[in-house]
Design an enzyme around this catalytic site. Structure first.
Site, PDB file in Angstrom:
ATOM      1  N   HIS A   1      46.336  35.814  27.514  1.00 47.51           N
ATOM      2  CA  HIS A   1      45.215  36.139  28.357  1.00 47.51           C
ATOM      3  C   HIS A   1      44.858  35.091  29.380  1.00 47.51           C
ATOM      4  O   HIS A   1      44.208  35.324  30.538  1.00 47.51           O
ATOM      5  CB  HIS A   1      44.055  36.588  27.694  1.00 47.51           C
ATOM      6  CG  HIS A   1      43.277  37.433  28.573  1.00 47.51           C
ATOM      7  ND1 HIS A   1      43.467  37.966  29.559  1.00 47.51           N
ATOM      8  CD2 HIS A   1      42.150  38.297  27.986  1.00 47.51           C
ATOM      9  CE1 HIS A   1      42.564  38.991  30.002  1.00 47.51           C
ATOM     10  NE2 HIS A   1      41.957  39.151  28.894  1.00 47.51           N
TER      11      HIS A   1
ATOM     12  N   ASP B   1      46.425  39.241  33.027  1.00 47.55           N
ATOM     13  CA  ASP B   1      45.186  39.716  32.859  1.00 47.55           C
ATOM     14  C   ASP B   1      45.284  41.031  32.201  1.00 47.55           C
ATOM     15  O   ASP B   1      46.321  41.601  31.936  1.00 47.55           O
ATOM     16  CB  ASP B   1      44.516  40.101  34.256  1.00 47.55           C
ATOM     17  CG  ASP B   1      44.117  38.957  34.916  1.00 47.55           C
ATOM     18  OD1 ASP B   1      43.792  38.153  34.474  1.00 47.55           O
ATOM     19  OD2 ASP B   1      44.316  38.849  36.416  1.00 47.55           O
TER      20      ASP B   1
END
Length: 414
Positions: free
Chosen positions: A385, A389
């Site tokens: 992450h 995204d």
């Protein structure tokens, strides 16, 4: 003339390995280029060949020792003839097993058995000459012996207690039965490969911001395509049409449209790749390995299937090389072959994402307002992450889903 056998070059950035198994013992005849030892590195097991023909004179390292590139590990007497190995004290367990004619000497087996295989042979009372080996060059593995024992319906016999140095000969030869209900344990040193896998996976958890997104895929179209074309495909390309080719090409579409999923973090920079090299997780005897199918974006289904089949075969017989495992921009792991319904795969550093495939099972789903039964598969995308995204991860997984449910998309680049 004595010749020193040294640890060969092991690949870029690899400077040492661990002696995993001696394939030749002192006194054994050795041919030119014949493997004498198995050396475990961080990625693969490599066989060390003899540069001369002769007789194994001595080992200069023990199983489990870490040795550096260039280190002397054995001495070969060139041009010699095979002779009996130096006499060493035999454990009582070996004496008892010899009496029952279950050791390799009594079963006329020419191959060298590893310590683990020899122990399994003794425990299960299996004649190794009657068991077909599935290891490298037909060598027996511990799993081969256990499978043979199960086929016979045997259970491992308790190992006789070794006699002490001061024990009388009669006492040394007599096996000692373990009491009924005894609970035993066994400590086995982790292989170098297993230690590396553990460190890399834990490192991924400690470094990356891991998150997983899921979706499910209707496999009807792919199953129908395989059923319709499998015979023609196999006849033309001499390879079976599998599921991995479809998912590799579907992943290519996703990685092209969402470049961050095919990228990696290097320090404070992001490295984007304009090519797709997919690491395919393959189960090997010593653990999971991830050889790389290169240029998936340029290859057709047939070549992808051939590459994957070749990797699977070489993973089983231990002939994968360091180059086979280097690189890779994305990974596909198929837990479905083992029956997994759903999982959260861990990324393969320095990559930023991994696609997890699972088993196909008939489930009720709603199609056009009606409940129908379809062959469904859960798919998972684990990602870092820090770089990817949630919107990008979900989009990439949706592209893969759409391509599998409508394979025509892979042909017209949608």
């Amino acid at each position: 003339m004595a010749t020193e056998i040294t640890v060969p070059a092991l690949g870029e950035s690899v400077t040492e390995g661990t002696i995993g198994e001696w394939l030749k013992q002192p006194g054994d005849a050795v041919a030119v280029d014949e493997p004498i030892a198995s050396l475990e590195t961080d990625k693969v097991a490599i066989e060390v060949p003899s540069s001369v023909a002769g007789v194994m004179s001595a080992h200069k390292a023990e199983v489990g020792d870490t040795v550096e590139v260039g280190a002397v590990i054995a001495i070969i007497e060139a041009g010699g003839s095979a002779a009996a190995a130096p006499a060493t004290p035999e454990p009582a367990a070996k004496t008892a097993a010899s009496a029952s004619t279950t050791t390799e000497s009594s079963s006329d087996v020419s191959q060298t058995l590893s310590p683990a295989v020899r122990r399994a042979v003794l425990e299960h009372g299996i004649d190794p000459s009657t068991v077909k080996g599935t290891g490298k060059d037909g060598r027996l593995t511990k799993e081969d012996v256990i499978a043979a024992a199960k086929a016979k319906g045997d259970t491992p016999a308790p190992a006789p207690a070794a006699a002490s140095a001061s024990a009388a000969p009669a006492q040394a030869a007599a096996p000692t039965s373990a009491p009924a209900g005894t609970r035993n344990t066994e400590r086995v040193r982790m292989t170098r490969l297993r230690q590396t896998i553990a460190k890399r996976l834990k490192g991924a958890q400690d470094t990356a911001a891991l998150l997983t997104t899921f979706n499910d895929v209707d496999m009807t179209a792919v199953i129908e395509a395989r059923a319709k074309y499998k015979d023609l495909f196999a006849k033309k390309h001499d390879i079976k049409l599998g599921f991995m080719g479809f998912f590799a090409k579907a992943a290519h579409l996703a990685l092209k449209d969402v470049p961050s999923v095919n990228a990696q973090i290097d320090g404070d920079e992001i490295v984007y790749h304009d090519y797709v090299d997919i690491s395919v997780a393959v189960s090997a005897p010593n653990g999971l390995v991830v050889p790389v199918v290169r240029d998936v974006d340029k290859k057709g289904f047939a070549q992808i299937e051939k590459d994957i089949a070749d990797f699977g075969r070489r993973a089983r017989d231990g002939s994968l090389t360091m180059d086979d495992m280097s690189g890779g921009t994305f990974t596909i792991s198929n837990g479905g072959v083992f029956g997994s319904l759903m999982s959260t795969p861990i990324i393969n550093p320095p990559q930023s994402a991994v696609l997890g495939l699972h088993r196909i099972e008939d489930r009720p789903v709603v199609v056009d307002g009606e409940v129908v039964v379809r062959p469904m598969m859960y798919i998972a995308l684990s990602y870092d992450h820090r770089l990817i995204d949630g919107r990008e991860a979900v989009t990439a997984l949706k592209i893969i889903k759409d391509a599998i449910e409508d394979p025509t998309r892979m042909l017209i680049d949608l």
